[in-house]
Design a protein around this motif. Structure first.
Motif, mmCIF file in Angstrom:
data_model
loop_
_atom_site.group_PDB
_atom_site.id
_atom_site.type_symbol
_atom_site.label_atom_id
_atom_site.label_comp_id
_atom_site.label_asym_id
_atom_site.label_seq_id
_atom_site.Cartn_x
_atom_site.Cartn_y
_atom_site.Cartn_z
ATOM 1 N N MET A 1 87.264 25.300 31.945
ATOM 2 C CA MET A 1 87.178 25.898 30.760
ATOM 3 C C MET A 1 87.610 24.848 29.491
ATOM 4 S SD MET A 1 85.939 28.868 29.283
ATOM 5 C CE MET A 1 85.350 29.351 30.888
ATOM 6 N N ARG A 2 86.744 24.693 28.811
ATOM 7 C CA ARG A 2 87.499 23.890 27.599
ATOM 8 C C ARG A 2 87.325 24.867 26.140
ATOM 9 N NH1 ARG A 2 85.452 20.801 23.535
ATOM 10 N NH2 ARG A 2 83.219 21.025 23.150
ATOM 11 N N LEU A 3 88.137 24.663 25.273
ATOM 12 C CA LEU A 3 88.246 25.369 24.128
ATOM 13 C C LEU A 3 88.068 24.484 22.943
ATOM 14 C CD1 LEU A 3 91.378 27.836 24.366
ATOM 15 C CD2 LEU A 3 89.076 28.095 24.849
ATOM 16 N N ARG A 4 87.234 24.824 22.007
ATOM 17 C CA ARG A 4 87.003 24.100 20.722
ATOM 18 C C ARG A 4 87.240 24.963 19.593
ATOM 19 N NH1 ARG A 4 82.538 25.483 18.234
ATOM 20 N NH2 ARG A 4 80.632 26.214 19.669
ATOM 21 N N ARG A 5 87.698 24.471 18.407
ATOM 22 C CA ARG A 5 87.839 25.402 17.377
ATOM 23 C C ARG A 5 86.525 25.894 16.987
ATOM 24 N NH1 ARG A 5 92.282 25.991 14.524
ATOM 25 N NH2 ARG A 5 94.040 24.572 14.804
ATOM 26 N N ALA A 6 86.479 27.278 16.679
ATOM 27 C CA ALA A 6 85.024 27.710 15.977
ATOM 28 C C ALA A 6 84.741 27.137 14.763
ATOM 29 C CB ALA A 6 85.422 29.257 15.705
ATOM 30 N N THR A 7 83.530 26.971 14.245
ATOM 31 C CA THR A 7 82.940 26.650 12.895
ATOM 32 C C THR A 7 82.233 27.615 12.213
ATOM 33 O OG1 THR A 7 81.100 25.417 13.789
ATOM 34 C CG2 THR A 7 83.419 24.241 13.830
ATOM 35 N N GLU A 8 81.706 27.205 11.048
ATOM 36 C CA GLU A 8 80.816 28.517 10.377
ATOM 37 C C GLU A 8 79.705 28.411 11.111
ATOM 38 O OE1 GLU A 8 80.437 29.009 6.127
ATOM 39 O OE2 GLU A 8 82.264 27.771 6.078
ATOM 40 N N ALA A 9 79.272 27.162 11.628
ATOM 41 C CA ALA A 9 77.982 26.916 12.448
ATOM 42 C C ALA A 9 77.986 27.904 13.933
ATOM 43 C CB ALA A 9 77.857 25.661 12.927
ATOM 44 N N ASP A 10 79.114 28.503 14.285
ATOM 45 C CA ASP A 10 78.996 29.551 15.330
ATOM 46 C C ASP A 10 78.774 30.959 14.690
ATOM 47 O OD1 ASP A 10 79.932 27.871 17.523
ATOM 48 O OD2 ASP A 10 81.865 27.600 16.337
ATOM 49 N N GLY A 11 78.793 31.137 13.492
ATOM 50 C CA GLY A 11 78.739 32.326 12.917
ATOM 51 C C GLY A 11 77.699 33.398 13.618
ATOM 52 N N ARG A 12 76.374 32.738 13.921
ATOM 53 C CA ARG A 12 75.171 33.743 14.459
ATOM 54 C C ARG A 12 75.494 34.196 15.954
ATOM 55 N NH1 ARG A 12 70.940 34.685 10.908
ATOM 56 N NH2 ARG A 12 70.838 33.636 9.342
ATOM 57 N N LEU A 13 75.901 32.894 16.473
ATOM 58 C CA LEU A 13 76.511 33.388 18.122
ATOM 59 C C LEU A 13 77.556 34.448 18.119
ATOM 60 C CD1 LEU A 13 76.091 32.674 20.891
ATOM 61 C CD2 LEU A 13 77.852 30.903 20.436
ATOM 62 N N LEU A 14 78.676 34.134 17.353
ATOM 63 C CA LEU A 14 79.866 35.129 17.513
ATOM 64 C C LEU A 14 79.443 36.444 16.983
ATOM 65 C CD1 LEU A 14 82.711 32.840 16.073
ATOM 66 C CD2 LEU A 14 81.825 33.120 18.600
ATOM 67 N N LEU A 15 78.631 36.726 16.173
ATOM 68 C CA LEU A 15 78.025 37.891 15.690
ATOM 69 C C LEU A 15 76.989 38.626 16.682
ATOM 70 C CD1 LEU A 15 77.739 40.157 13.462
ATOM 71 C CD2 LEU A 15 75.893 38.963 12.683
ATOM 72 N N GLU A 57 84.005 26.914 26.258
ATOM 73 C CA GLU A 57 82.627 26.444 26.699
ATOM 74 C C GLU A 57 82.920 26.316 28.365
ATOM 75 O OE1 GLU A 57 80.960 24.483 22.848
ATOM 76 O OE2 GLU A 57 82.300 23.397 24.325
ATOM 77 N N THR A 58 81.812 26.366 29.145
ATOM 78 C CA THR A 58 81.832 25.929 30.536
ATOM 79 C C THR A 58 81.881 24.483 30.665
ATOM 80 O OG1 THR A 58 79.679 26.328 30.614
ATOM 81 C CG2 THR A 58 81.198 28.169 31.276
ATOM 82 N N GLY A 59 81.983 24.027 32.052
ATOM 83 C CA GLY A 59 82.017 22.685 32.057
ATOM 84 C C GLY A 59 80.633 21.905 31.512
ATOM 85 N N ASP A 60 79.647 22.437 31.474
ATOM 86 C CA ASP A 60 78.360 22.191 31.080
ATOM 87 C C ASP A 60 78.084 22.334 29.554
ATOM 88 O OD1 ASP A 60 77.603 24.665 30.766
ATOM 89 O OD2 ASP A 60 75.837 24.726 32.257
ATOM 90 N N GLY A 61 79.255 22.658 28.772
ATOM 91 C CA GLY A 61 78.979 22.873 27.322
ATOM 92 C C GLY A 61 78.549 24.282 26.923
ATOM 93 N N GLY A 89 81.122 39.217 34.482
ATOM 94 C CA GLY A 89 80.979 39.254 35.741
ATOM 95 C C GLY A 89 81.519 37.977 36.584
ATOM 96 N N ARG A 90 81.593 36.942 36.044
ATOM 97 C CA ARG A 90 81.999 35.524 36.660
ATOM 98 C C ARG A 90 83.506 35.372 36.675
ATOM 99 N NH1 ARG A 90 78.367 31.249 34.130
ATOM 100 N NH2 ARG A 90 77.324 32.494 32.861
ATOM 101 N N GLY A 91 84.401 36.200 36.129
ATOM 102 C CA GLY A 91 85.653 35.926 36.271
ATOM 103 C C GLY A 91 86.242 35.032 35.162
ATOM 104 N N LEU A 92 85.421 34.865 34.303
ATOM 105 C CA LEU A 92 85.860 33.884 32.934
ATOM 106 C C LEU A 92 86.830 34.277 32.145
ATOM 107 C CD1 LEU A 92 82.397 32.384 32.264
ATOM 108 C CD2 LEU A 92 84.087 31.110 33.885
ATOM 109 N N ALA A 93 87.053 35.604 31.908
ATOM 110 C CA ALA A 93 87.796 36.179 31.013
ATOM 111 C C ALA A 93 89.283 35.566 31.341
ATOM 112 C CB ALA A 93 88.008 37.631 30.987
ATOM 113 N N ARG A 94 89.805 35.675 32.464
ATOM 114 C CA ARG A 94 90.969 34.972 32.867
ATOM 115 C C ARG A 94 91.202 33.471 32.551
ATOM 116 N NH1 ARG A 94 93.756 36.129 38.676
ATOM 117 N NH2 ARG A 94 94.823 37.709 37.702
#
Length: 156
Positions: A1-15, A57-61, A89-94
């Motif tokens: 699991m990798r994190l990146r800072r959110a950007t304005e370009a993520d707006g529609r996905l996050l909504l 993001e998962t390993g494949d982005g 349902g994949r245990g990703l929250a943790r």
């Protein structure tokens, strides 16, 4: 699991994730949010030094969720986590939560982290408990049907 800072370009996905019925079911605000309102909120979050918003993001982005930390005071943050509907349902929250805590610590964000969880959301309560969060009793809590759980993070 990798994190990146959110950007304005993520707006529609996050909504889309925010307006998902299951996400809304457990939120403080259960109504759908309009695009323009969401984009204004997102711009404010991104501009605020008191807020940290990351896309996981998962390993494949593949975007899998978000974790957000809102500074409440000099030593306290509130955490919010969302798992993308297609990734549930994949245990990703943790993994998302753990990555977020590491990122916050690395940025010097030690102190208390609070989670506000709907009392009927057993999966989220279990998530935070398994991650070391403990229930905080609050008489006359303004959160209504929401439980507060807390964890101490050391500075990174």
């Amino acid at each position: 699991m990798r994190l990146r800072r959110a950007t304005e370009a993520d707006g529609r996905l996050l909504l889309a994730w925010r307006n998902d019925p299951e996400t809304r079911r457990w939120s403080h605000t259960t109504n759908e949010i309009a695009l323009e309102d969401h984009l204004n909120w997102l711009r404010g979050v991104l501009a605020s030094p008191a807020r940290e918003l990351f896309v996981a993001e998962t390993g494949d982005g593949t975007p899998a969720g978000t974790v957000r930390f809102d500074r409440l005071d000099d030593t306290t943050w509130e955490v919010s986590i969302t798992v993308a509907p297609q990734c549930r349902g994949r245990g990703l929250a943790r993994r998302i939560l753990a990555a977020g805590e590491r990122e916050l610590r690395d940025r010097g964000g030690g102190g208390t982290v609070l989670a506000s969880v709907h009392e009927d959301n057993a999966a989220s309560v279990a998530l935070f408990r398994a991650a070391g969060y403990a229930e905080v009793r609050q008489p006359d809590s303004p959160t209504g049907r929401f439980r507060r759980l807390a964890k101490e993070l050391e500075d990174g």
